[in-house]
Design a protein around this motif. Structure first.
Motif, short mmCIF file in Angstrom:
data_model
loop_
_atom_site.label_atom_id
_atom_site.label_comp_id
_atom_site.label_asym_id
_atom_site.label_seq_id
_atom_site.Cartn_x
_atom_site.Cartn_y
_atom_site.Cartn_z
N SER A 153 -77.15 45.03 0.83
CA SER A 153 -78.56 44.67 0.67
C SER A 153 -78.89 44.14 -0.72
O SER A 153 -80.01 43.71 -0.97
CB SER A 153 -79.43 45.89 0.95
OG SER A 153 -79.24 46.89 -0.05
N CYS A 155 -78.98 41.82 -4.20
CA CYS A 155 -78.98 40.43 -4.64
C CYS A 155 -78.49 40.42 -6.08
O CYS A 155 -79.16 40.96 -6.97
CB CYS A 155 -80.37 39.81 -4.54
SG CYS A 155 -80.43 38.07 -5.06
N TYR A 196 -84.65 35.13 -11.88
CA TYR A 196 -84.14 36.30 -11.16
C TYR A 196 -85.25 37.00 -10.39
O TYR A 196 -85.05 37.47 -9.26
CB TYR A 196 -83.49 37.29 -12.13
CG TYR A 196 -82.26 36.76 -12.85
CD1 TYR A 196 -81.50 35.72 -12.32
CD2 TYR A 196 -81.87 37.30 -14.07
CE1 TYR A 196 -80.39 35.25 -12.98
CE2 TYR A 196 -80.75 36.82 -14.74
CZ TYR A 196 -80.02 35.79 -14.19
OH TYR A 196 -78.92 35.32 -14.86
N ALA A 197 -86.43 37.06 -11.00
CA ALA A 197 -87.56 37.71 -10.34
C ALA A 197 -87.96 36.97 -9.07
O ALA A 197 -88.35 37.59 -8.07
CB ALA A 197 -88.74 37.82 -11.31
N PHE A 199 -86.10 35.52 -6.98
CA PHE A 199 -85.16 35.79 -5.89
C PHE A 199 -84.93 37.29 -5.67
O PHE A 199 -84.02 37.68 -4.95
CB PHE A 199 -83.83 35.10 -6.18
CG PHE A 199 -83.94 33.60 -6.22
CD1 PHE A 199 -84.14 32.88 -5.04
CD2 PHE A 199 -83.87 32.91 -7.42
CE1 PHE A 199 -84.25 31.50 -5.07
CE2 PHE A 199 -83.99 31.53 -7.45
CZ PHE A 199 -84.18 30.82 -6.28
N ASN A 200 -85.77 38.13 -6.31
CA ASN A 200 -85.68 39.58 -6.13
C ASN A 200 -84.29 40.12 -6.46
O ASN A 200 -83.70 40.92 -5.71
CB ASN A 200 -86.06 39.97 -4.69
CG ASN A 200 -87.49 39.61 -4.36
OD1 ASN A 200 -88.40 39.85 -5.15
ND2 ASN A 200 -87.70 39.01 -3.19
N SER A 202 -81.56 42.39 -7.70
CA SER A 202 -81.55 43.85 -7.83
C SER A 202 -80.29 44.37 -8.50
O SER A 202 -80.21 45.56 -8.83
CB SER A 202 -81.69 44.50 -6.45
OG SER A 202 -80.68 44.02 -5.56
N THR A 222 -89.84 43.08 -15.15
CA THR A 222 -90.31 42.43 -13.92
C THR A 222 -89.28 42.52 -12.81
O THR A 222 -89.58 42.18 -11.65
CB THR A 222 -90.64 40.95 -14.17
OG1 THR A 222 -89.44 40.27 -14.58
CG2 THR A 222 -91.69 40.80 -15.27
N LEU A 223 -88.06 42.95 -13.13
CA LEU A 223 -87.01 43.08 -12.12
C LEU A 223 -86.92 44.53 -11.64
O LEU A 223 -87.10 45.46 -12.42
CB LEU A 223 -85.65 42.67 -12.70
CG LEU A 223 -85.53 41.26 -13.27
CD1 LEU A 223 -84.11 41.01 -13.76
CD2 LEU A 223 -85.92 40.22 -12.24
N ALA A 224 -86.65 44.69 -10.36
CA ALA A 224 -86.46 46.02 -9.78
C ALA A 224 -84.95 46.25 -9.63
O ALA A 224 -84.40 46.20 -8.53
CB ALA A 224 -87.17 46.12 -8.44
N THR A 226 -81.45 48.02 -9.35
CA THR A 226 -80.86 49.27 -8.87
C THR A 226 -79.39 49.40 -9.28
O THR A 226 -78.83 50.49 -9.21
CB THR A 226 -80.96 49.37 -7.34
OG1 THR A 226 -80.23 48.28 -6.74
CG2 THR A 226 -82.41 49.33 -6.88
#
Length: 434
Positions: A153, A155, A196-197, A199-200, A202, A222-224, A226
């Motif tokens: 899942s 990116c 990068y933000a 295109f989400n 992660s 601004t990026l999530a 993980t």
């Protein structure tokens, strides 16, 4: 031994490469790679230089030529110049005398046989002058790659060049786990994070120096994220703490690897260095030891080291990494490269050690420590320092002096501090020390 194409086909994943906002599926990549291979039957069992231009054309070449050509030399434009002139070179716009591939068009031609155990050659990024080439097999390169629904899942964004060992690892991990990977064609940290933000993204992999640049951009929140990986340089505690604070739920890993030795081990406890107990217990199939004479880390992994490294391998099969280390409590801490020491009147100073002290001072964002010629001592220590816009330079200097006196020996303390706006990193994402 399954080829890169077969590995990707057998996993039946839905991975994608995203270039300039356009997504290319695994099915499209495999189809175009087949077309490339079928158009070049004369390359069977030959050696080919795959010259990196962009992630898409580079990946197509890897899929087309692995298992088909005897040797793949992964190059930048500069390193390709060191190869024999009679070698076949694959570039985006083809010294193949054919048009650039169109990845969205599936090939329909008959498959050319490909069952060769290709060698993948990578150039050491730390060399000066002529590059040194080290061979790997696809099996070795993918030994540490994990596959799971959670990893599928992700990116990814890759701030390493894919023709280098670290960048190739990210590319292979993303594709073979069925994840997405984004190729952003810009160098400005602010613009990179903004893309990068969109295109989400992660999962992000970069050198510690590049991570500091991203943090300085003010956009990283601004990026999530993980999944965070660092490699290529020493990951100091100040940086690890900063990333942990900004991304408390992220899996943060410091990967110790080299072009010649491959992946050695991974540290994921958010602490600088690695646990002392690994010297006895080993880690991830690798055995570790410290040479008592020169305090350098030695490693023995499952892969067979190249014969060109014979002078660095001891009688027990351990490779001298040429990285200086020091025992501090229950940790083994990295000091720096043996070749990078500054000689101050006969005393050895490791730039990375001094940098780690300065980076813990409030308002200091990035540091480069280097030698300043001196007619009496031979050299003295100097440092370029980037600070926050809101900080007062004189106050920062006082705090640096105070921290140095508490932590460093007198000959290690910089005699000159220079405030600079930015510090250059080289093509491999590492601090430029030349």
């Amino acid at each position: 031994m399954p080829s890169f194409e077969n590995k990707l086909r057998d996993l039946n994943h839905q991975g994608q490469i995203i270039v300039d906002g356009q997504a290319f599926s695994v099915e499209q990549l495999l189809g175009q790679a087949l077309s490339i291979r079928n158009s070049l039957p004369q390359l069977s069992a030959q050696k080919v230089a795959v010259v990196y231009c962009d992630m898409l054309s580079f990946t197509l070449a890897l899929l087309a030529f692995d298992g088909f050509c005897a040797s793949l030399y992964l190059c930048s434009t500069d390193t390709s110049k060191s190869l024999d002139s009679d070698w076949y070179r694959w570039t985006k716009n083809a010294e193949t005398k054919q048009a650039s591939p169109e990845p969205n068009q599936l090939a329909v031609s008959q498959n050319v046989s490909h069952n060769i155990a290709s060698k993948w050659y990578l150039a050491s990024s730390g060399t000066s002058g002529q590059p040194k080439w080290f061979p790997h097999t696809l099996s070795e390169l993918t030994r540490h790659i994990k596959v799971s629904e959670r990893l599928q899942s992700l990116c990814w964004a890759n701030l390493y060049e894919p023709h280098r060992f670290a960048g190739l690892q990210v590319l292979l991990q993303a594709l073979l786990s069925g994840a997405k990977i984004v190729d952003v064609n810009c160098q400005d940290p602010v613009q990179q994070v903004q893309q990068y933000a969109l295109f989400n993204v992660s999962a992000l992999s970069a050198t510690p120096s590049k991570w500091r640049q991203l943090l300085m951009s003010g956009q990283l929140s601004t990026l999530a994220l993980t999944h965070i990986t660092l490699g290529g340089e020493i990951a100091d505690q100040a940086l690890l703490d900063c990333l942990s604070e900004q991304f408390p739920q992220a899996n943060i890993r410091h990967i110790y690897a080299s072009t010649e030795a491959g992946v050695g081990f991974v540290v994921s406890d958010h602490k600088a260095g690695f646990p002392k107990c690994w010297l006895k217990e080993g880690v991830n199939g690798a055995q570790l030891s410290i040479d008592n004479n020169n305090q350098q880390l030695h490693i023995k992994s499952a892969r067979e080291f190249d014969k060109t490294l014979a002078d660095r391998i001891d009688q027990n099969g351990f490779l001298d990494t040429q990285d200086k280390v020091q025992l501090v409590g229950d940790r083994v801490m990295f000091l720096g490269r043996a070749s990078g020491v500054i000689n101050v009147g006969g005393e050895k100073v490791f730039p990375e050690k001094v940098e780690s002290v300065l980076l813990q001072v409030g308002s200091v964002q990035q540091v480069r420590v280097y030698a300043k010629n001196n007619p009496i001592m031979g050299a003295l220590v100097a440092a370029d320092v980037v600070i926050m816009d809101s900080a007062d330079w004189s106050t920062v200097v006082r705090n640096i002096r105070k921290a140095c006196k508490l932590t460093l020996q007198r000959f290690e303390i910089p005699v000159k501090l220079v405030q600079v706006k930015a510090i250059e990193v080289n093509a491999s994402g590492k601090l430029s020390r030349r």
